[in-house]
Scaffold this active site. Sequence first.
Site, PDB file in Angstrom:
ATOM      1  N   ASP A 186       0.837  -1.204   0.000  1.00 44.21           N
ATOM      2  CA  ASP A 186       0.000   0.000   0.000  1.00 44.21           C
ATOM      3  C   ASP A 186       0.873   1.256   0.000  1.00 44.21           C
ATOM      4  OD1 ASP A 186      -2.332   1.521   0.044  1.00 44.21           O
ATOM      5  OD2 ASP A 186      -2.442   1.545   2.241  1.00 44.21           O
ATOM      6  N   ASN A 187       0.281   2.367  -0.410  1.00 45.11           N
ATOM      7  CA  ASN A 187       0.917   3.698  -0.313  1.00 45.11           C
ATOM      8  C   ASN A 187       2.223   3.801  -1.082  1.00 45.11           C
ATOM      9  OD1 ASN A 187      -0.104   3.049   2.881  1.00 45.11           O
ATOM     10  ND2 ASN A 187      -0.980   4.814   1.834  1.00 45.11           N
TER      11      ASN A 187
HETATM   12  N1  SAM Z   1      -2.986  -1.729   7.578  1.00 37.31           N
HETATM   13  C1  SAM Z   1      -3.742  -0.775   8.382  1.00 37.31           C
HETATM   14  C2  SAM Z   1      -5.074  -0.539   7.718  1.00 37.31           C
HETATM   15  O1  SAM Z   1      -5.111  -0.363   6.493  1.00 37.31           O
HETATM   16  O2  SAM Z   1      -6.097  -0.513   8.423  1.00 37.31           O
HETATM   17  C3  SAM Z   1      -3.003   0.531   8.524  1.00 37.31           C
HETATM   18  C4  SAM Z   1      -1.586   0.404   9.030  1.00 37.31           C
HETATM   19  S1  SAM Z   1      -0.815   1.957   9.397  1.00 37.31           S
HETATM   20  C5  SAM Z   1      -0.685   2.719   7.835  1.00 37.31           C
HETATM   21  C6  SAM Z   1       0.862   1.476   9.746  1.00 37.31           C
HETATM   22  C7  SAM Z   1       1.041   0.805  11.107  1.00 37.31           C
HETATM   23  O3  SAM Z   1       2.265   0.090  11.101  1.00 37.31           O
HETATM   24  C8  SAM Z   1       1.101   1.752  12.281  1.00 37.31           C
HETATM   25  O4  SAM Z   1       0.103   1.402  13.209  1.00 37.31           O
HETATM   26  C9  SAM Z   1       2.492   1.548  12.885  1.00 37.31           C
HETATM   27  O5  SAM Z   1       2.510   1.622  14.297  1.00 37.31           O
HETATM   28  C10 SAM Z   1       2.844   0.157  12.398  1.00 37.31           C
HETATM   29  N2  SAM Z   1       4.276  -0.111  12.171  1.00 37.31           N
HETATM   30  C11 SAM Z   1       5.154   0.692  11.537  1.00 37.31           C
HETATM   31  N3  SAM Z   1       6.352   0.111  11.408  1.00 37.31           N
HETATM   32  C12 SAM Z   1       6.230  -1.117  11.979  1.00 37.31           C
HETATM   33  C13 SAM Z   1       7.125  -2.212  12.132  1.00 37.31           C
HETATM   34  N4  SAM Z   1       8.371  -2.139  11.678  1.00 37.31           N
HETATM   35  N5  SAM Z   1       6.673  -3.309  12.762  1.00 37.31           N
HETATM   36  C14 SAM Z   1       5.403  -3.380  13.228  1.00 37.31           C
HETATM   37  N6  SAM Z   1       4.507  -2.386  13.077  1.00 37.31           N
HETATM   38  C15 SAM Z   1       4.915  -1.266  12.467  1.00 37.31           C
HETATM   39 MG    MG Z   2      -1.704   2.274   3.992  1.00 41.25          MG
END
Ligand code: SAM
Ligand code: MG
Length: 214
Positions: free
Chosen positions: A169-170
């Site tokens: 994504d993104n």
């Molecule tokens: N997938 C979700 C959705 O579409 O509903 C959105 C996820 S959000 C964009 C990104 C998340 O990844 C955040 O909550 C962040 O805390 C977590 N995150 C970022 N880097 C990470 C890592 N290396 N390991 C685990 N979690 C991580």
């Molecule tokens: Mg995303």
Amino acid sequence: TRSTRPQRMLKAVQKNATRGDPLSVISAIDRFCRHSEWAMNVGDEKGTILDSVVSEVNPAMALELGTYCGYSTVRIARLLPPGARLVTLEFNGDYAAIARQVIEWAGLEDMVQLVEGASGDWIPRMKEHFGVKTFDFIFLDHWKDRYLPDIKLLEECGLLRKGTVVLADNVICPGTPDYLEYIRNSPSYESNYFRSHLEYTKAEDGLEKSVYVG
Ligand code: SAM
Ligand code: MG
């Protein structure tokens, strides 16, 4: 003290969604994010692309990096065949606590294993800890500078098989230029871009679907 956005999102689910009905959970979150507060869920528009890729792959073993509040977890898990499992990783404990309740409200807790921790620590432990051989489907949606190191780590740890589908994504907004450059030029993947919009906005964003060919 003032509540957090994830707490308010959970409240919207508890108020407007039916227990055990994943679609009602998804719509409650989308309505909240369109009309009250933007949040970083994959959202409804890219969500339909995610749905069609998950349905096409029909994965028995799926992995999600970045759970946040469990929106995409619910989208993916509701489409899994009987007996399938989704492992989802989130390193923020406050988000993980909300996600557990959202996933449970949708009635999908039996097929979802939510792991609190960082992808870089957990990927090397997947085989021993979860008895995973390889993943059929992987959704990358954590911090954007981690897509490239983590796909390489997944390769090194032998968690991909010929035909594994990786959906990122993104890739345009916020963007993952190093990952795109790698995945589009590596002979180990067949990669395609699905153009769409950043969740709950009109800005261009999209998903990159990459099939591992070994
Ligand atoms: N997938 C979700 C959705 O579409 O509903 C959105 C996820 S959000 C964009 C990104 C998340 O990844 C955040 O909550 C962040 O805390 C977590 N995150 C970022 N880097 C990470 C890592 N290396 N390991 C685990 N979690 C991580
Ligand atoms: Mg995303």
